[in-house]
Design a protein around this motif. Sequence first.
Motif, PDB file in Angstrom:
ATOM      1  N   TYR A  72       0.826  -1.205   0.000  1.00 42.57           N
ATOM      2  CA  TYR A  72       0.000   0.000   0.000  1.00 42.57           C
ATOM      3  C   TYR A  72       0.866   1.262   0.000  1.00 42.57           C
ATOM      4  CZ  TYR A  72      -4.079  -2.884   1.023  1.00 42.57           C
ATOM      5  OH  TYR A  72      -5.080  -3.824   0.960  1.00 42.57           O
ATOM      6  N   VAL A  73       0.476   2.233  -0.826  1.00 44.60           N
ATOM      7  CA  VAL A  73       1.106   3.552  -0.854  1.00 44.60           C
ATOM      8  C   VAL A  73       0.003   4.560  -0.557  1.00 44.60           C
ATOM      9  CG1 VAL A  73       2.339   5.245  -2.259  1.00 44.60           C
ATOM     10  CG2 VAL A  73       2.832   2.796  -2.529  1.00 44.60           C
ATOM     11  N   VAL A  74       0.106   5.258   0.582  1.00 44.14           N
ATOM     12  CA  VAL A  74      -1.004   6.059   1.095  1.00 44.14           C
ATOM     13  C   VAL A  74      -0.628   7.539   1.152  1.00 44.14           C
ATOM     14  CG1 VAL A  74      -2.620   6.381   3.002  1.00 44.14           C
ATOM     15  CG2 VAL A  74      -1.757   4.079   2.473  1.00 44.14           C
ATOM     16  N   LYS A 133      -0.811  -1.054  -4.350  1.00 43.64           N
ATOM     17  CA  LYS A 133      -2.161  -0.572  -4.091  1.00 43.64           C
ATOM     18  C   LYS A 133      -2.111   0.877  -3.599  1.00 43.64           C
ATOM     19  CE  LYS A 133      -4.093  -5.149  -3.177  1.00 43.64           C
ATOM     20  NZ  LYS A 133      -4.820  -6.031  -2.219  1.00 43.64           N
ATOM     21  N   PHE A 134      -3.187   1.621  -3.871  1.00 42.44           N
ATOM     22  CA  PHE A 134      -3.220   3.057  -3.677  1.00 42.44           C
ATOM     23  C   PHE A 134      -4.181   3.427  -2.554  1.00 42.44           C
ATOM     24  CE2 PHE A 134      -5.154   7.176  -5.360  1.00 42.44           C
ATOM     25  CZ  PHE A 134      -4.173   7.976  -4.787  1.00 42.44           C
ATOM     26  N   GLY A 135      -3.725   4.304  -1.648  1.00 41.50           N
ATOM     27  CA  GLY A 135      -4.569   4.740  -0.543  1.00 41.50           C
ATOM     28  C   GLY A 135      -4.535   6.238  -0.349  1.00 41.50           C
ATOM     29  N   ILE A 136      -5.587   6.762   0.292  1.00 41.68           N
ATOM     30  CA  ILE A 136      -5.659   8.175   0.619  1.00 41.68           C
ATOM     31  C   ILE A 136      -6.185   8.341   2.039  1.00 41.68           C
ATOM     32  CG2 ILE A 136      -5.992   8.940  -1.767  1.00 41.68           C
ATOM     33  CD1 ILE A 136      -8.988   9.288  -1.133  1.00 41.68           C
ATOM     34  N   HIS A 137      -6.049   9.556   2.552  1.00 40.18           N
ATOM     35  CA  HIS A 137      -6.559   9.952   3.856  1.00 40.18           C
ATOM     36  C   HIS A 137      -7.639  11.009   3.659  1.00 40.18           C
ATOM     37  CE1 HIS A 137      -6.719  12.794   7.238  1.00 40.18           C
ATOM     38  NE2 HIS A 137      -6.210  11.875   8.031  1.00 40.18           N
ATOM     39  N   ILE A 138      -8.678  10.961   4.475  1.00 40.89           N
ATOM     40  CA  ILE A 138      -9.648  12.057   4.534  1.00 40.89           C
ATOM     41  C   ILE A 138     -10.029  12.297   5.991  1.00 40.89           C
ATOM     42  CG2 ILE A 138     -10.593  11.602   2.228  1.00 40.89           C
ATOM     43  CD1 ILE A 138     -13.096  10.413   3.675  1.00 40.89           C
ATOM     44  N   MET A 139     -10.658  13.444   6.234  1.00 40.73           N
ATOM     45  CA  MET A 139     -11.289  13.721   7.517  1.00 40.73           C
ATOM     46  C   MET A 139     -12.760  13.317   7.424  1.00 40.73           C
ATOM     47  SD  MET A 139      -8.827  15.072   9.293  1.00 40.73           S
ATOM     48  CE  MET A 139      -9.764  15.640  10.724  1.00 40.73           C
ATOM     49  N   ARG A 140     -13.334  12.894   8.540  1.00 41.05           N
ATOM     50  CA  ARG A 140     -14.775  12.635   8.549  1.00 41.05           C
ATOM     51  C   ARG A 140     -15.521  13.956   8.305  1.00 41.05           C
ATOM     52  NH1 ARG A 140     -17.527  14.553  12.948  1.00 41.05           N
ATOM     53  NH2 ARG A 140     -16.187  15.213  14.673  1.00 41.05           N
TER      54      ARG A 140
END
Length: 451
Positions: A72-74, A133-140
Motif C-alpha cells: 500500500y502507498v497512502v 495498491k493506492f490509498g488516501i486519507h480524509i477527515m470525517r
Amino acid sequence: MKFVFSMAFVALLAACNTPKKKAEVVDFKQWAQTLPMGWNSWDCYGPTVKEHEIKANADYMAENLKDYGWEYVVVDIRWFVENTKSHGYNQTDPVYVMDEYGRYMPAVNRFPSAADGSGFKALGDYIHGKGLKFGIHIMRGIPKMAVDQKLPIKGTDGITADQIYTTENQCKWLKDNYTIVADKPGAQEYYNSIFELYADWGVDFIKIDDLSAPIYHADEIDLIRKAIDNCGRQIVLSTSPGETPEDAAAHVSENANMWRMVNDVWDSWWHIQHLMEVSQDWYQYVKPGTWPDCDMIPLGRLSIRGEVGDDRMTNLTPDEQYTLMTFFTIFRSPLMFGGDLPSNDDFTLSLLTNKEVLKMHAQSSQVRQLYLKDDKAAITSKNEAEGSTYLALFNLSDNSEQEVEVKFADLGLSGKVKLTNLWTGEVVGQIEAETFSQVLAPHASVLYIIE
C-alpha cells in the motif's frame, strides 16, 4: 479562505454518471484477510506531500519491498489544500480544491497529474502499474466550504450541504469539515458520492481521521461502511486516530478493517511503552479482516516536512527499533512504514525484509500476552500449520538489565525444544527445562521461534 473549483466539470459529470458494473458483493472482512502492509506519507511529509515524492516511495517499494508483502502507498492528510504547511496546519487562509458537489479534489500545484478534474486517477494508475495498491486519507464530515457555498449533494433531488451538517463535535485540531448528521436526508448520499469518486480513482485503502477519539462517531462510521460497500470497489477502511474506546470494539470490528488503539506513535520510547500498555485490551480482537492498529512505524528518515521535530533519522536506538518491530509483528498489527523509503539505510531495510519475522506476522494466530509487569513483558503466538510457537521477551526498564523469564508450561510446551532467534537466525539449541530466561539490556527485546 479561498475556494477553487476543479476544471472539466462536464467530462467529470459524464464519467461519474456512466453506469458501472458493481463488484461482486463480498463481506468486507475478506478484503484484508492478510494484514495490510505499506507506506504512509504522514511521518515524513505531514500535510505537504507532493506527487513526485509519492512516486519515489512507490518506486522504492516496488523494487525493494513488494516481494516481502509491502504493497500500500497512502497519501495522507490535506492533499486537497494548495497552501498547507508543516509544523501546524494552515488554517488561516487555506486554498481548498473541490468539485461542484463539495467533494475535495487533489491540489494540482502539488499533484500535476490531477489537472483538468482527473483527480487521483493517474497517480492511482501509476501505483497500480507497479503492482502496488493506492490509498488516501480524509477527515470525517463535510467540507465547511461546501456548507458555506450550499453546494448540491450528488445523487439527491436538490439537497444541499448546508442541510446535513452540524457544528457540534467538530474536529478540534483541524477545522476543514463539519460533522454530518447521520439521519438527515442526503447524509448517506454525500458519503456515497465521495466513495463513488474514490472508486473511479482506483483507491484501495482509505484512512479516515477524527472518527475514534475523543468521541467515537458510530453514526458516521455506519455511513462510511455503507458507502464503501456500495461503491463497487473493495476499499480497506482504517479508522483513526486512537484511542478507540474498548467499549466500541464490537462496533468497530464489525465496520472497519483496522482501527487505531492510540494517538500518533513517534520515535520516543514512551510511545512504545504506552502502546504496549493500551494493547492489553485488544489481543482478543486480533482477527483476519479486522485488525487493531499500532499506528505507523516511525523508523528511517522522518519529518522531512513533518509535524514532530526536524528532518532526522529516527531517534530510537537500534535496540528500541528491534523492540518496536518485534511488538508490531508479534501483536499482528497492520504495518504502515512512516519514514521516507528512498532514504533508508541498510539497517532500516533489514527491519522490513526479515522473511522469518514477516512469516510470523502473516501466519501466526492465538496471539496473547503472558504478562506485562515490573518493566518486563512476554508475548506468544502459534504457527498452527507448522506446530511451532513464537515468543517475544521485553525489558521495558529505562536503566537496568533485567532477566525476563517464562515457563514453558505457560506456552503449552514440554520436553525438549529448539529455540531460534528470528532476527539473527542464531540457534540457541535444544533445551529441556521448565523455564527459559534471557538477560536483556534496557529497552531491548528478543524474538524466538520454538520448535
